[in-house]
Design an enzyme around this catalytic site. Structure first.
Site, mmCIF file in Angstrom:
data_model
loop_
_atom_site.group_PDB
_atom_site.id
_atom_site.type_symbol
_atom_site.label_atom_id
_atom_site.label_comp_id
_atom_site.label_asym_id
_atom_site.label_seq_id
_atom_site.Cartn_x
_atom_site.Cartn_y
_atom_site.Cartn_z
ATOM 1 N N GLU A 112 101.674 81.351 55.066
ATOM 2 C CA GLU A 112 100.639 81.072 54.066
ATOM 3 C C GLU A 112 99.543 80.223 54.696
ATOM 4 O O GLU A 112 99.813 79.347 55.522
ATOM 5 C CB GLU A 112 101.263 80.346 52.865
ATOM 6 C CG GLU A 112 100.372 80.233 51.659
ATOM 7 C CD GLU A 112 101.165 79.784 50.423
ATOM 8 O OE1 GLU A 112 102.201 80.411 50.133
ATOM 9 O OE2 GLU A 112 100.736 78.812 49.781
ATOM 10 N N ASP A 114 96.263 78.077 53.163
ATOM 11 C CA ASP A 114 95.788 77.631 51.850
ATOM 12 C C ASP A 114 94.470 76.888 51.884
ATOM 13 O O ASP A 114 94.242 76.045 52.764
ATOM 14 C CB ASP A 114 96.800 76.650 51.226
ATOM 15 C CG ASP A 114 98.120 77.289 50.879
ATOM 16 O OD1 ASP A 114 98.144 78.498 50.615
ATOM 17 O OD2 ASP A 114 99.136 76.566 50.877
ATOM 18 N N GLU A 116 93.251 74.621 48.719
ATOM 19 C CA GLU A 116 93.696 74.189 47.399
ATOM 20 C C GLU A 116 92.867 72.988 46.947
ATOM 21 O O GLU A 116 92.642 72.054 47.725
ATOM 22 C CB GLU A 116 95.172 73.785 47.432
ATOM 23 C CG GLU A 116 96.110 74.918 47.777
ATOM 24 C CD GLU A 116 97.542 74.446 47.952
ATOM 25 O OE1 GLU A 116 98.435 75.024 47.315
ATOM 26 O OE2 GLU A 116 97.763 73.495 48.729
#
Length: 293
Positions: A112, A114, A116
């Site tokens: 993953e 990210d 955020e």
């Protein structure tokens, strides 16, 4: 005398743009054509909390559910961006995300990358968290590689463009085309190499999102709304031929940043970075060997 002191203070005071990064000199977002939401994405969950108005997608969280979307195609490299506008006010516990993942293809053992936005309380800025997971899971065995930033603008006032450039040799995070973080491939064990899909979502992460869970989502302020537009997803899909050339963050077709881009990134990290996992003495850095050199 008072007037003289006041004049000196005005002269010494930083201008309102003192902490705006210098120009990166190159704007990769301008090289990638925008993609309509319906052409590139589909709803993943919470369809009743998702609305498309012209080219702007709104997703929201209330006490019943949040919402998420996913790209139609998986990719093995590319430029992935969106212009995002966040909700002002009390948003503690709420995560607005834009990320690459293969969690559905490799549950419990996924990669993953990210971007955020960690919700916040009144009067405090949003924190933008970047993260990279390598063959991890959400069961406590995951090894985060977080770098966090306080932005040089208010992300609730207008749309700003956030992007991930993933190539076989590096991952670069960009905000309004300014590189803020470069994660180089130092080994196959510390770099995502399997195809990933592009996602966006809004959800309740009260247990950790705001000051390590000190402040929780308060649904008297619902709905919590995030807006996305100017979607960009261009690169080599998982099914592209081997000769497909990955996207570049700079004028160099082979990738890599220019000295001017490195200068802008260094400025952002010097003035706006608030956490770097490699500098955290409480972390076990035997698990993050990319921090060693």
């Amino acid at each position: 005398m008072a007037l003289l002191v006041f004049a000196i203070l005005i002269f010494l005071a930083p201008s309102s743009n003192a902490y705006w990064p210098p120009s990166p000199g190159y704007w990769p977002s301008s090289k990638v054509r925008s993609l309509s939401f319906h052409k590139g994405f589909r709803n993943l969950w919470g369809p009743q909390h998702q609305r498309l108005d012209q080219s702007t997608l709104s997703i929201w969280l209330d006490r019943t559910t949040g919402s998420g979307f996913k790209s139609v195609r998986p990719f093995r490299s590319g430029y992935f961006g969106a212009s995002i506008k966040l909700q002002p006010g009390y948003t503690a516990g709420v995560i607005t995300a834009f990320y690459l993942s293969n969690n559905e293809a490799h549950p419990g053992f996924h990669d993953e990358v990210d971007i955020e936005f960690l919700g916040t309380t009144f009067g405090k800025p949003y924190v933008l968290q970047t993260n990279v997971y390598i063959r991890g899971s959400g069961d406590g065995k995951i090894i985060g590689r977080e770098m966090k930033f306080n932005l040089w603008f208010d992300p609730t006032k207008d749309f700003h463009h956030y992007a991930i450039l993933w190539s076989p040799k590096e991952i670069i995070f960009l905000v309004d085309d300014v590189p803020i973080r470069r994660y180089p491939r130092k080994s196959s064990a510390t770099f995502p190499v399997r195809p990933m899909w592009l996602y966006g979502s809004i959800w309740d992460a009260s247990s950790w999102a705001t000051e390590d869970g000190k402040y929780k989502a308060d649904y008297k302020y619902q709905p919590f709304v995030a807006k996305y537009t100017n979607f960009k997803a261009s690169g080599c899909s998982a099914f592209a031929p081997r000769w497909c050339r990955p996207a570049s963050a700079s004028p160099y077709p082979s990738g890599g940043l220019t000295s001017q881009q490195y200068g802008a990134m260094s400025f952002v990290q010097r003035h706006h970075m608030v956490y770097n996992y490699c500098q955290d003495s409480k972390r076990d850095h035997r698990l993050t060997p990319e921090c060693w050199g």
